[in-house]
Design a protein around this motif. Structure first.
Motif, PDB file in Angstrom:
ATOM      1  N   ASP A  99      42.099  37.167  28.802  1.00 20.03           N
ATOM      2  CA  ASP A  99      41.459  36.628  29.998  1.00 20.03           C
ATOM      3  C   ASP A  99      41.077  35.177  29.718  1.00 20.03           C
ATOM      4  O   ASP A  99      41.386  34.636  28.650  1.00 20.03           O
ATOM      5  CB  ASP A  99      40.254  37.482  30.406  1.00 20.03           C
ATOM      6  N   GLN A 141      47.930  37.463  37.165  1.00 17.58           N
ATOM      7  CA  GLN A 141      46.669  37.119  37.819  1.00 17.58           C
ATOM      8  C   GLN A 141      46.372  38.151  38.883  1.00 17.58           C
ATOM      9  O   GLN A 141      47.266  38.784  39.417  1.00 17.58           O
ATOM     10  CB  GLN A 141      46.668  35.704  38.376  1.00 17.58           C
ATOM     11  N   GLU A 142      45.089  38.315  39.134  1.00 23.15           N
ATOM     12  CA  GLU A 142      44.672  39.273  40.158  1.00 23.15           C
ATOM     13  C   GLU A 142      43.604  38.617  41.015  1.00 23.15           C
ATOM     14  O   GLU A 142      42.798  37.834  40.530  1.00 23.15           O
ATOM     15  CB  GLU A 142      44.160  40.575  39.534  1.00 23.15           C
ATOM     16  N   GLU A 143      43.667  38.918  42.296  1.00 23.95           N
ATOM     17  CA  GLU A 143      42.685  38.400  43.235  1.00 23.95           C
ATOM     18  C   GLU A 143      41.764  39.529  43.652  1.00 23.95           C
ATOM     19  O   GLU A 143      42.213  40.638  43.937  1.00 23.95           O
ATOM     20  CB  GLU A 143      43.371  37.803  44.464  1.00 23.95           C
ATOM     21  N   THR A 144      40.479  39.231  43.673  1.00 31.30           N
ATOM     22  CA  THR A 144      39.481  40.192  44.146  1.00 31.30           C
ATOM     23  C   THR A 144      38.578  39.473  45.130  1.00 31.30           C
ATOM     24  O   THR A 144      38.546  38.244  45.182  1.00 31.30           O
ATOM     25  CB  THR A 144      38.640  40.753  42.977  1.00 31.30           C
ATOM     26  N   VAL A 145      37.847  40.233  45.903  1.00 31.42           N
ATOM     27  CA  VAL A 145      36.896  39.657  46.849  1.00 31.42           C
ATOM     28  C   VAL A 145      35.496  39.958  46.324  1.00 31.42           C
ATOM     29  O   VAL A 145      35.166  41.112  46.032  1.00 31.42           O
ATOM     30  CB  VAL A 145      37.093  40.245  48.270  1.00 31.42           C
ATOM     31  N   SER A 146      34.690  38.910  46.208  1.00 32.35           N
ATOM     32  CA  SER A 146      33.331  39.079  45.693  1.00 32.35           C
ATOM     33  C   SER A 146      32.445  39.721  46.756  1.00 32.35           C
ATOM     34  O   SER A 146      32.840  39.861  47.921  1.00 32.35           O
ATOM     35  CB  SER A 146      32.755  37.727  45.273  1.00 32.35           C
ATOM     36  N   ILE A 151      37.136  34.852  47.644  1.00 26.43           N
ATOM     37  CA  ILE A 151      38.271  35.303  46.831  1.00 26.43           C
ATOM     38  C   ILE A 151      38.102  34.762  45.417  1.00 26.43           C
ATOM     39  O   ILE A 151      37.868  33.572  45.220  1.00 26.43           O
ATOM     40  CB  ILE A 151      39.607  34.837  47.440  1.00 26.43           C
ATOM     41  N   GLN A 152      38.202  35.659  44.441  1.00 31.94           N
ATOM     42  CA  GLN A 152      38.147  35.279  43.031  1.00 31.94           C
ATOM     43  C   GLN A 152      39.504  35.563  42.404  1.00 31.94           C
ATOM     44  O   GLN A 152      40.107  36.595  42.668  1.00 31.94           O
ATOM     45  CB  GLN A 152      37.068  36.077  42.301  1.00 31.94           C
ATOM     46  N   ARG A 154      41.440  36.001  38.862  1.00 34.03           N
ATOM     47  CA  ARG A 154      41.346  36.199  37.410  1.00 34.03           C
ATOM     48  C   ARG A 154      42.745  35.979  36.842  1.00 34.03           C
ATOM     49  O   ARG A 154      43.713  36.558  37.313  1.00 34.03           O
ATOM     50  CB  ARG A 154      40.854  37.594  37.083  1.00 34.03           C
TER      51      ARG A 154
END
Length: 189
Positions: A99, A141-146, A151-152, A154
């Motif tokens: 990471d 990479q991965e996108e997440t929603v906080s 959008i975050q 990683r």
């Protein structure tokens, strides 16, 4: 045939034997050092204390330098370049997926510096800019929603990707920074 650092001297390097010793000019030193044509050797002759000393008399209107002294100077330049190179990435399992924090550690950077490298590298990853990015594009990479709806992203790199990129980085003082521009002083618009 004259050699420098174990290689034959290219045919376009001026050579002359003076007092039984092969010699070259500042233009020859520039060619052997890989500097662009122009004033590079003249400037360095006046500013670099390791620059070889010219023979006491000029020949053909040029300063001449003993090839053994030039060879010593080229070795000094090579050592300077080696010291500028960034350290190799930390050893470990090449298939380990790191990471951002792990990537920063592997590259001997702080996480803040890594974030800055990512910010400056993204335009190269997306094709908006051409050239060499500070970091290679992430392997995954991965996108997440906080919780706040932002959008975050990683990013993850394999250790082998970072090691390969780090091994080809040129190091400090090798062209980064403000681009050179030519100024037109003619007054024309």
């Amino acid at each position: 045939m004259a050699t420098v650092l174990g290689r034959p001297v290219p045919s376009d390097v001026p050579l002359r034997e003076i007092d039984g010793v092969p010699c070259t000019t500042r233009a020859g030193i520039a060619r052997l050092a890989g500097w662009p044509e122009g004033w590079s050797a003249h400037v360095r002759a006046g500013t670099d204390p390791a620059f070889p000393r010219a023979l006491p008399r000029r020949a053909g209107g040029a300063y001449w330098y003993r090839l053994p002294d030039v060879e010593t100077y080229l070795a000094v330049l090579a050592e300077r370049a080696r010291r500028k190179k960034p350290p190799a990435a930390e050893a470990g399992d090449p298939d380990e997926l790191l990471d951002s924090a792990g990537a920063a550690t592997a590259l001997h950077l702080t996480t803040g510096t890594l974030r800055s490298y990512i910010r400056h590298s993204r335009p190269y990853w997306t094709g908006e800019k051409t050239g060499r990015p500070l970091l290679p594009p992430p392997d995954e990479q991965e996108e997440t929603v906080s919780a706040r709806g932002r959008i975050q992203v990683r990013r993850y790199w394999f250790r082998r990707t970072l090691a390969a990129h780090q091994g080809t980085r040129p190091g400090r003082g090798t062209g980064a920074g403000r681009p050179r521009t030519r100024r037109d002083h003619s007054g024309a618009e």
